[in-house]
Design an enzyme around this catalytic site. Structure first.
Site, PDB file in Angstrom:
ATOM      1  N   CYS A  59      36.674  36.862  50.943  1.00 19.78           N
ATOM      2  CA  CYS A  59      35.747  38.181  50.848  1.00 19.78           C
ATOM      3  C   CYS A  59      34.663  37.913  51.764  1.00 19.78           C
ATOM      4  O   CYS A  59      34.361  36.871  51.812  1.00 19.78           O
ATOM      5  CB  CYS A  59      35.252  38.170  49.587  1.00 19.78           C
ATOM      6  SG  CYS A  59      34.079  39.313  49.174  1.00 19.78           S
ATOM      7  N   ASP A  66      40.661  35.994  48.306  1.00 22.19           N
ATOM      8  CA  ASP A  66      41.349  37.093  47.872  1.00 22.19           C
ATOM      9  C   ASP A  66      42.730  36.877  47.861  1.00 22.19           C
ATOM     10  O   ASP A  66      43.232  36.195  48.923  1.00 22.19           O
ATOM     11  CB  ASP A  66      41.027  38.331  48.647  1.00 22.19           C
ATOM     12  CG  ASP A  66      39.449  38.994  48.334  1.00 22.19           C
ATOM     13  OD1 ASP A  66      39.200  38.723  47.178  1.00 22.19           O
ATOM     14  OD2 ASP A  66      38.853  39.302  49.082  1.00 22.19           O
ATOM     15  N   GLU A  82      58.816  36.643  65.983  1.00 24.90           N
ATOM     16  CA  GLU A  82      59.425  35.235  65.816  1.00 24.90           C
ATOM     17  C   GLU A  82      58.609  34.924  64.458  1.00 24.90           C
ATOM     18  O   GLU A  82      57.290  34.871  64.346  1.00 24.90           O
ATOM     19  CB  GLU A  82      59.142  34.278  66.550  1.00 24.90           C
ATOM     20  CG  GLU A  82      59.573  32.963  66.332  1.00 24.90           C
ATOM     21  CD  GLU A  82      59.132  32.144  65.453  1.00 24.90           C
ATOM     22  OE1 GLU A  82      59.836  31.847  64.452  1.00 24.90           O
ATOM     23  OE2 GLU A  82      58.228  31.939  65.640  1.00 24.90           O
ATOM     24  N   SER A  83      59.446  34.495  63.164  1.00 22.13           N
ATOM     25  CA  SER A  83      58.927  34.380  62.204  1.00 22.13           C
ATOM     26  C   SER A  83      57.874  33.180  61.781  1.00 22.13           C
ATOM     27  O   SER A  83      56.878  33.412  61.204  1.00 22.13           O
ATOM     28  CB  SER A  83      59.890  34.327  60.874  1.00 22.13           C
ATOM     29  OG  SER A  83      60.632  33.255  61.099  1.00 22.13           O
ATOM     30  N   HIS A 100      39.893  43.740  52.539  1.00 21.01           N
ATOM     31  CA  HIS A 100      41.359  44.028  52.361  1.00 21.01           C
ATOM     32  C   HIS A 100      41.857  45.178  53.377  1.00 21.01           C
ATOM     33  O   HIS A 100      43.090  44.964  53.992  1.00 21.01           O
ATOM     34  CB  HIS A 100      41.687  44.617  50.821  1.00 21.01           C
ATOM     35  CG  HIS A 100      41.388  43.740  49.856  1.00 21.01           C
ATOM     36  ND1 HIS A 100      41.014  42.623  49.997  1.00 21.01           N
ATOM     37  CD2 HIS A 100      41.026  44.092  48.662  1.00 21.01           C
ATOM     38  CE1 HIS A 100      40.871  41.939  48.731  1.00 21.01           C
ATOM     39  NE2 HIS A 100      40.561  42.968  47.811  1.00 21.01           N
ATOM     40  N   GLU A 101      41.179  46.206  53.498  1.00 17.33           N
ATOM     41  CA  GLU A 101      41.505  47.225  54.217  1.00 17.33           C
ATOM     42  C   GLU A 101      41.649  46.781  55.995  1.00 17.33           C
ATOM     43  O   GLU A 101      42.731  46.994  56.464  1.00 17.33           O
ATOM     44  CB  GLU A 101      40.608  48.591  54.440  1.00 17.33           C
ATOM     45  CG  GLU A 101      40.735  48.965  53.033  1.00 17.33           C
ATOM     46  CD  GLU A 101      39.648  48.624  51.991  1.00 17.33           C
ATOM     47  OE1 GLU A 101      39.343  49.099  51.041  1.00 17.33           O
ATOM     48  OE2 GLU A 101      39.075  47.319  52.255  1.00 17.33           O
TER      49      GLU A 101
END
Length: 161
Positions: A59, A66, A82-83, A100-101
């Site tokens: 935050c 968060d 690529e993971s 968050h946004e």
């Protein structure tokens, strides 16, 4: 017949893939390297899904962590993410203050810029802060008509109920 010599490319060489190498956790999303690889089925519409059930960020006001579940669905075009590099990138959010946004939309936009997918959506399902959960959804492109996309599978927050 004489040929003109080719000009040397002035573009920097792409960074090597992080896959198969020891890589330190990036200090921030801006410093994280996201890798892409060619899509071997670029002539086919299909959905690839990444789910990160333990996403964390900080935050920017309180400095408290968060927590969220992130679900990324996309219909690739010429490139796949690529993971390993995606995991490192997503984990780098643990080190920076971001609402968050901002987390959710920034991730979606960065992936679209890197991959130029046919379609992408991201759902950020954040756990309550101050008693209220915040869910953030973003998408880009148009979902091809022939593609089936399952529900993201994250139930609405119900507390202890």
């Amino acid at each position: 017949m004489s040929r003109k010599p080719r000009k040397a490319s002035t573009a920097p060489a792409p960074a090597p893939l992080q896959l198969g190498q020891h890589v330190e956790m990036p200090l921030s999303p801006d410093r994280a390297q996201l890798d892409r690889v060619p899509n071997p089925h670029s002539d086919t519409n299909y959905v690839a899904r990444f789910t990160m059930p333990e996403f964390t960020s900080i935050c920017p006001v309180t400095g408290q962590p968060d927590f969220a579940i992130l679900v990324i669905d996309y219909v690739p075009n010429k490139w796949l993410v690529e993971s390993k590099s995606l995991k490192l990138y997503l984990n780098s959010f643990r080190n920076v203050g971001s609402f968050h946004e901002d987390c959710t939309v920034s991730i979606g936009k960065r992936l679209v810029k890197l991959l130029a997918p046919r379609w992408l959506r991201i759902g950020g399902y954040f756990y309550p802060r101050g008693g209220m959960p915040i869910d953030v959804f973003w998408q880009a492109g148009k979902l091809p008509a022939t593609v089936w996309v399952p529900d993201q599978g994250v139930p609405p927050y119900r507390g202890r109920g």
